[in-house]
Structures are given as structure tokens and as C-alpha cells.
Design a protein around this motif. Structure first.
Motif, PDB file in Angstrom:
ATOM      1  N   UNK B  48       0.814  -1.222   0.000  1.00 57.57           N
ATOM      2  CA  UNK B  48       0.000   0.000   0.000  1.00 57.57           C
ATOM      3  C   UNK B  48       0.847   1.272   0.000  1.00 57.57           C
ATOM      4  N   UNK B  49       2.162   1.087  -0.166  1.00 59.52           N
ATOM      5  CA  UNK B  49       3.044   2.257  -0.147  1.00 59.52           C
ATOM      6  C   UNK B  49       4.054   2.174  -1.287  1.00 59.52           C
ATOM      7  N   UNK B  50       4.251   3.267  -1.983  1.00 58.83           N
ATOM      8  CA  UNK B  50       5.224   3.322  -3.075  1.00 58.83           C
ATOM      9  C   UNK B  50       6.323   4.320  -2.732  1.00 58.83           C
ATOM     10  N   UNK B  51       7.559   3.895  -2.899  1.00 58.23           N
ATOM     11  CA  UNK B  51       8.703   4.795  -2.686  1.00 58.23           C
ATOM     12  C   UNK B  51       9.399   5.010  -4.021  1.00 58.23           C
ATOM     13  N   UNK B  52       9.528   6.242  -4.420  1.00 53.95           N
ATOM     14  CA  UNK B  52      10.138   6.540  -5.713  1.00 53.95           C
ATOM     15  C   UNK B  52      11.618   6.889  -5.542  1.00 53.95           C
ATOM     16  N   UNK B  53      12.418   6.252  -6.384  1.00 56.87           N
ATOM     17  CA  UNK B  53      13.845   6.544  -6.403  1.00 56.87           C
ATOM     18  C   UNK B  53      14.258   6.819  -7.845  1.00 56.87           C
ATOM     19  N   UNK B  54      15.545   6.919  -8.071  1.00 58.06           N
ATOM     20  CA  UNK B  54      16.042   7.103  -9.426  1.00 58.06           C
ATOM     21  C   UNK B  54      17.457   6.590  -9.513  1.00 58.06           C
ATOM     22  N   UNK B  55      18.250   7.264 -10.306  1.00 60.26           N
ATOM     23  CA  UNK B  55      18.135   8.603 -10.801  1.00 60.26           C
ATOM     24  C   UNK B  55      17.520   9.588  -9.794  1.00 60.26           C
ATOM     25  N   UNK B  56      17.116  10.697 -10.349  1.00 60.06           N
ATOM     26  CA  UNK B  56      16.412  11.700  -9.574  1.00 60.06           C
ATOM     27  C   UNK B  56      14.939  11.591  -9.954  1.00 60.06           C
ATOM     28  N   UNK B  57      14.107  11.029  -9.071  1.00 58.42           N
ATOM     29  CA  UNK B  57      12.733  10.707  -9.468  1.00 58.42           C
ATOM     30  C   UNK B  57      11.918  11.909  -9.932  1.00 58.42           C
ATOM     31  N   UNK B  58      12.234  13.080  -9.395  1.00 58.16           N
ATOM     32  CA  UNK B  58      11.440  14.258  -9.799  1.00 58.16           C
ATOM     33  C   UNK B  58      11.731  14.677 -11.231  1.00 58.16           C
ATOM     34  N   UNK B  59      12.734  14.054 -11.854  1.00 59.36           N
ATOM     35  CA  UNK B  59      13.032  14.378 -13.254  1.00 59.36           C
ATOM     36  C   UNK B  59      12.214  13.537 -14.235  1.00 59.36           C
ATOM     37  N   UNK B  60      11.425  12.612 -13.724  1.00 58.84           N
ATOM     38  CA  UNK B  60      10.515  11.903 -14.630  1.00 58.84           C
ATOM     39  C   UNK B  60       9.570  12.944 -15.239  1.00 58.84           C
ATOM     40  N   UNK B  61       9.433  12.965 -16.572  1.00 57.12           N
ATOM     41  CA  UNK B  61       8.609  14.015 -17.184  1.00 57.12           C
ATOM     42  C   UNK B  61       7.146  13.966 -16.769  1.00 57.12           C
ATOM     43  N   UNK B  62       6.697  12.824 -16.262  1.00 58.28           N
ATOM     44  CA  UNK B  62       5.299  12.720 -15.830  1.00 58.28           C
ATOM     45  C   UNK B  62       5.158  12.659 -14.326  1.00 58.28           C
ATOM     46  N   UNK B  63       6.078  13.277 -13.604  1.00 58.35           N
ATOM     47  CA  UNK B  63       6.097  13.152 -12.142  1.00 58.35           C
ATOM     48  C   UNK B  63       4.755  13.567 -11.512  1.00 58.35           C
ATOM     49  N   UNK B  64       4.235  14.703 -11.942  1.00 54.27           N
ATOM     50  CA  UNK B  64       2.971  15.186 -11.362  1.00 54.27           C
ATOM     51  C   UNK B  64       1.829  14.223 -11.696  1.00 54.27           C
ATOM     52  N   UNK B  65       1.813  13.729 -12.918  1.00 57.46           N
ATOM     53  CA  UNK B  65       0.766  12.786 -13.324  1.00 57.46           C
ATOM     54  C   UNK B  65       0.868  11.498 -12.500  1.00 57.46           C
ATOM     55  N   UNK B  66       2.092  11.076 -12.266  1.00 53.63           N
ATOM     56  CA  UNK B  66       2.317   9.854 -11.485  1.00 53.63           C
ATOM     57  C   UNK B  66       1.763  10.005 -10.067  1.00 53.63           C
ATOM     58  N   UNK B  67       2.026  11.149  -9.459  1.00 53.19           N
ATOM     59  CA  UNK B  67       1.505  11.371  -8.105  1.00 53.19           C
ATOM     60  C   UNK B  67      -0.023  11.318  -8.099  1.00 53.19           C
ATOM     61  N   UNK B  68      -0.617  11.904  -9.119  1.00 53.43           N
ATOM     62  CA  UNK B  68      -2.087  11.882  -9.216  1.00 53.43           C
ATOM     63  C   UNK B  68      -2.588  10.451  -9.319  1.00 53.43           C
ATOM     64  N   UNK B  69      -1.961   9.668 -10.212  1.00 56.28           N
ATOM     65  CA  UNK B  69      -2.394   8.277 -10.410  1.00 56.28           C
ATOM     66  C   UNK B  69      -2.247   7.465  -9.119  1.00 56.28           C
ATOM     67  N   UNK B  70      -1.119   7.646  -8.472  1.00 54.55           N
ATOM     68  CA  UNK B  70      -0.821   6.882  -7.253  1.00 54.55           C
ATOM     69  C   UNK B  70      -1.847   7.186  -6.162  1.00 54.55           C
ATOM     70  N   UNK B  71      -2.130   8.457  -5.988  1.00 52.55           N
ATOM     71  CA  UNK B  71      -3.046   8.852  -4.916  1.00 52.55           C
ATOM     72  C   UNK B  71      -4.492   8.492  -5.248  1.00 52.55           C
ATOM     73  N   UNK B  72      -4.867   8.646  -6.518  1.00 52.38           N
ATOM     74  CA  UNK B  72      -6.235   8.265  -6.906  1.00 52.38           C
ATOM     75  C   UNK B  72      -6.453   6.763  -6.741  1.00 52.38           C
ATOM     76  N   UNK B  73      -5.363   5.998  -6.882  1.00 48.49           N
ATOM     77  CA  UNK B  73      -5.470   4.545  -6.714  1.00 48.49           C
ATOM     78  C   UNK B  73      -5.430   4.141  -5.234  1.00 48.49           C
ATOM     79  N   UNK B  74      -5.260   5.131  -4.366  1.00 52.84           N
ATOM     80  CA  UNK B  74      -5.357   4.847  -2.926  1.00 52.84           C
ATOM     81  C   UNK B  74      -4.059   4.453  -2.244  1.00 52.84           C
TER      82      UNK B  74
END
Lengths: 94, 345
Positions: B48-74
Motif C-alpha cells: 500500500x506504499x510506493x517509494x520513488x527513487x532514481x536517478x532523480x525521481x522528480x526528473x521523470x517528465x510525468x512526475x505530477x501525473x504519477x503522483x495523481x495516479x498513485x493517490x487516486x489509486x489509494x
């Protein structure tokens, strides 16, 4: 006693972080203390970095914020006094 | 909290001296379709928990979209960052504040010069700017510090710094050796590592914030790590399921030895089953290795053991100046293990 004819510069140990241009956080790396600046305080800090002359900063505040000379002077001297007390700025000359 | 570690990208804006080349080689980013698979499949297995790493994870071009998807999925989420871009991206996080477990900032020295020497000029102050935002916006944060020869004497200072700055915790972790860490003399010997660990255990007792060692510290527990207990699932930017985030991208030509499968080819559930089987074999072989007299004292450092098991440190034999070079498993040990395997089959 700080006066308008003083020149003041930010202490190099202070890190400033602007938040949407409306406020800022100062972090003193020497003491590890945080401080917040409102919009006027942020503008004063920015002007410290570019010119540092308090009289000039006071004049800029009058024009930019449409305040009286007395109010601008009071704002500058009050803030600079606090910043000096907290060792966030240094008086470089008079 | 069972969690999934996801390497969102191997792009990075920094070139830290202790990083693996494959962690900043800018080959690509995690596909959104892969994330969808993860979000659909992970909860059924208790994650139920996702931890993002990288590289630098905030450099993913869809970072904001990813956060939305993750949170909407609970799901809840957190991420590790060098903090360089944080003042630009923090607004993307604020809408998901209630789903954020915390942000971990990499800080490899209590002193500006130490950190910048490892991570690049200006990077220390970027972290300080980032945490300034966190303090004002009430975003929980912690620090992660890789122990090297440059900062080994700064652990107490690190604890003081983290406490004063309002960090909710401080985690120290051992370096994984690379050719560059060898050239830069960053690696500590096993004995030196244990001295730093002893300091960290003392710091735990006297500081008010949680101070921990990351998995990889010396322990006689043969299976101390969450991935081996199926409490952590690691996925790299290509969608590969790998044994552990500490090993991902490590290896000097053996980067894929720990890859179990790819989510482009198998389902999350199939990957999960494969990881169980892979872990079962790992457990069995480690017990055998421990009991057959081949176990060295250095093998009680779990990450070191796994680095050998997955053949990620064979290159070290060419670097005799590295204090771990003579600890690399010899061909005799590997051959004996193979003979044991065959004898049992």
C-alpha cells in the motif's frame, strides 16, 4: 544603532528560499534557525543583495509599495535591526 | 508497511561520486503503462506504499501525473531526492499532502564542503532550500546519508544537524563499491564500517529523532532485509523486478544478474510468485553457504553478500587497492557451491 546611511549585506551563511515571490524562508546555516519574511521583508532582502544601502532601499519601498517615507524608513530599520540581532546580515560600512 | 520501491527514471542532474553509472545514464523513464500495472496489481499482494527513487525521481517528465495516479489509486507514497529541483516541484506535491509519508533528502555530510565534494558544488545549499520549503509547508522529511571515507567522522554532526533542522529521522547506509569509489578512496574497510556503525548505535540512544542504519550493516541475522521477507518489491525504470533497490544498477557489467522478470512480459502476480521462488532459493543457498564453512566475516554485511551472490563485484578483483577486493568470493567458493547444488539435485 542602525541608521539609513548604513550599508548592510546578507550573511553568507544564510540560505534564502523564495516561495512564489510572496514570502521567503531564511535558514541560518550557523545556528540552524529558520525565519520567515513577508512580501515586504523579502523585497528588502532582495535589495540588500543588490545595493545594500538602507536609504536607497527605503526609497525603493516608497515607490514600489506606495508608502510614506516615514513608514518605509520604519519598515527598513525595524527589519534590519531584527536581522542584525539574529546575525542574518552584517553592517559592512557606514 | 509493505512497500514497492520504484525507480522512476535513471536521469539525474548530479554525478555523485558514490553513485552507480546506471543510475544516471539517462536511458529512459518508467512507462506510465507499467505504473498502471503496478497500481492494479500491488494491493492484492498487500502493498500500500510506493517509494520513488532514481536517478532523480522528480526528473521523470510525468512526475505530477504519477503522483495523481498513485493517490487516486489509494496508495501512500514517498520519494528520495537530491533536493536540487525541489523549490520548483514542491507545488506538485502539496495537493497530495495527506498521502505523502515523507520525503528523504540525500545529505552526505554535515558540512557543506563534505557534501558538495561528493555531490557537486551548490548541492548542499539546494538541500537546505528544499527543507526550508518543507518546514514552512509542513512536509515531513528525513535525511539519508551514505557513509564514505570523507564523512565517516561527521555522523554525530549529522545527527545534530538533522535534529536542529527538524528532520523526522536520519538514516545512514554503507557505500556499495564502484570503480570510481575505489579511485576516490571512498570505501571503508569492514572494520572501519563497524566503527561507524558503533557510533550510530550510540547516537540512537542520545538523540530525540530516529537514527538508523539502512539494511546492509553488519549482522549475524542471515535474512534481515525487507525484500527477502517479501515486504518490499523493487522495480527499475525498465519495468524489471529486481531483488533489491540497493543492487539495482550495480555491477560493472552484471547489472541484470538480479532481474527476476519484466512487467512488460509478465503480470504483477507472476512477478510476485517469481520473487518468492527466487527468495526461497536465495535463503537455501545462503544457509548452505553459512554452514559449509565458506562464510567470511565480511559476508555478515548483507549487501556485500548479495553483491557477491549476484556477481556484482567480480570487477573488484582488478582493484587490489580497494579494502573489499580480497573479500570477493573466489572461484573456488563459487565452484564448491555449484558442486553442492549438483550433489543435491
Amino acid at each position: 544603532m542602525i541608521e539609513l546611511n548604513h550599508r548592510v549585506k546578507p550573511d553568507p551563511d544564510v540560505v534564502i528560499t523564495e516561495l512564489e515571490g510572496k514570502e521567503a524562508v531564511l535558514l541560518n546555516l550557523a545556528t540552524k534557525m529558520y525565519y520567515t519574511l513577508n512580501e515586504t521583508g523579502l523585497r528588502i532582502w532582495q535589495l540588500l543583495g543588490s545595493c545594500g544601502m538602507l536609504e536607497e532601499i527605503s526609497e525603493r519601498l516608497q515607490s514600489e509599495f506606495d508608502v510614506t517615507p516615514e513608514k518605509a524608513k520604519e519598515s527598513v530599520l525595524n527589519l534590519i535591526g531584527e536581522l542584525i540581532n539574529e546575525k542574518l546580515v552584517k553592517v559592512v560600512d557606514e | 508497511m509493505p512497500g514497492i520501491v520504484i525507480e522512476l527514471t535513471n536521469r539525474c542532474n548530479l554525478r555523485c561520486q558514490h553513485c552507480f553509472d546506471k543510475r544516471h545514464s539517462a536511458d529512459g523513464d518508467l512507462k506510465i503503462e507499467t505504473l498502471e500495472m503496478i497500481l492494479l496489481g500491488a494491493k492484492a499482494h498487500g502493498f500500500d506504499h510506493l517509494s520513488f527513487t532514481g536517478g532523480e525521481p522528480t526528473m521523470h517528465p510525468g512526475f505530477a501525473k504519477i503522483l495523481t495516479m498513485v493517490c487516486e489509486a489509494g496508495y501512500k507514497f514517498g520519494f528520495v531526492t537530491n533536493g536540487w529541483n525541489f523549490t520548483k516541484i514542491y507545488k506538485e506535491i502539496l495537493p497530495f499532502h495527506d498521502r505523502l509519508s515523507g520525503i528523504t533528502f540525500s545529505l552526505d555530510g554535515a558540512r557543506e564542503g563534505t557534501h558538495d565534494g561528493l555531490r557537486g558544488k551548490g548541492s548542499y545549499r539546494r538541500v537546505m532550500k528544499a527543507i526550508s520549503v518543507c518546514v514552512v509547508k509542513d512536509i515531513p522529511f528525513t535525511f539519508n546519508s551514505v557513509i564514505t571515507s570523507r564523512n565517516r567522522d561527521e555522523s554525530k554532526e549529522m545527527a545534530e544537524l538533522a535534529t536542529k533542522l527538524g528532520s523526522r529521522g536520519l538514516r545512514f547506509g554503507h557505500l556499495m563499491p564502484t570503480p570510481l569509489t575505489t579511485v576516490e578512496n571512498l570505501d571503508l574497510s569492514p572494520d572501519e564500517r563497524r566503527k561507524v556503525e558503533a557510533t550510530v548505535w550510540q547516537l540512537q540512544k542520545i538523540f530525540p529523532i530516529p537514527i538508523v542504519m539502512a539494511p546492509g550493516h553488519y549482522t549475524t541475522n542471515l535474512f534481515p532485509c525487507t525484500p527477502l521477507q517479501m515486504q518490499e518489491f523493487n522495480i527499475d525504470w525498465r519495468g524489471n523486478i529486481t531483488t533489491c533497490c540497493h543492487l539495482s544498477g550495480h555491477g560493472g557489467g552484471a547489472e541484470d544478474e538480479d532481474v527476476i522478470g519484466n512487467l512488460g512480459k509478465i503480470s504483477f502476480s507472476e512477478a510476485y510468485e517469481r520473487l518468492i521462488e527466487s527468495n526461497r532459493k536465495f535463503h537455501q543457498k545462503k544457509v548452505e553457504h553459512h554452514s559449509n564453512g565458506n562464510f567470511k566475516d565480511s559476508d555478515y554485511f548483507p549487501c556485500w553478500y548479495c553483491s557477491n551472490y549476484f556477481k556484482k563485484v567480480d570487477w573488484l578483483k582488478e582493484f587490489p587497492q580497494n579494502p573489499w577486493s580480497n573479500k570477493v568470493w573466489t572461484k573456488n567458493v563459487q565452484r564448491r557451491s555449484i558442486i553442492n547444488d549438483r550433489a543435491q539435485s
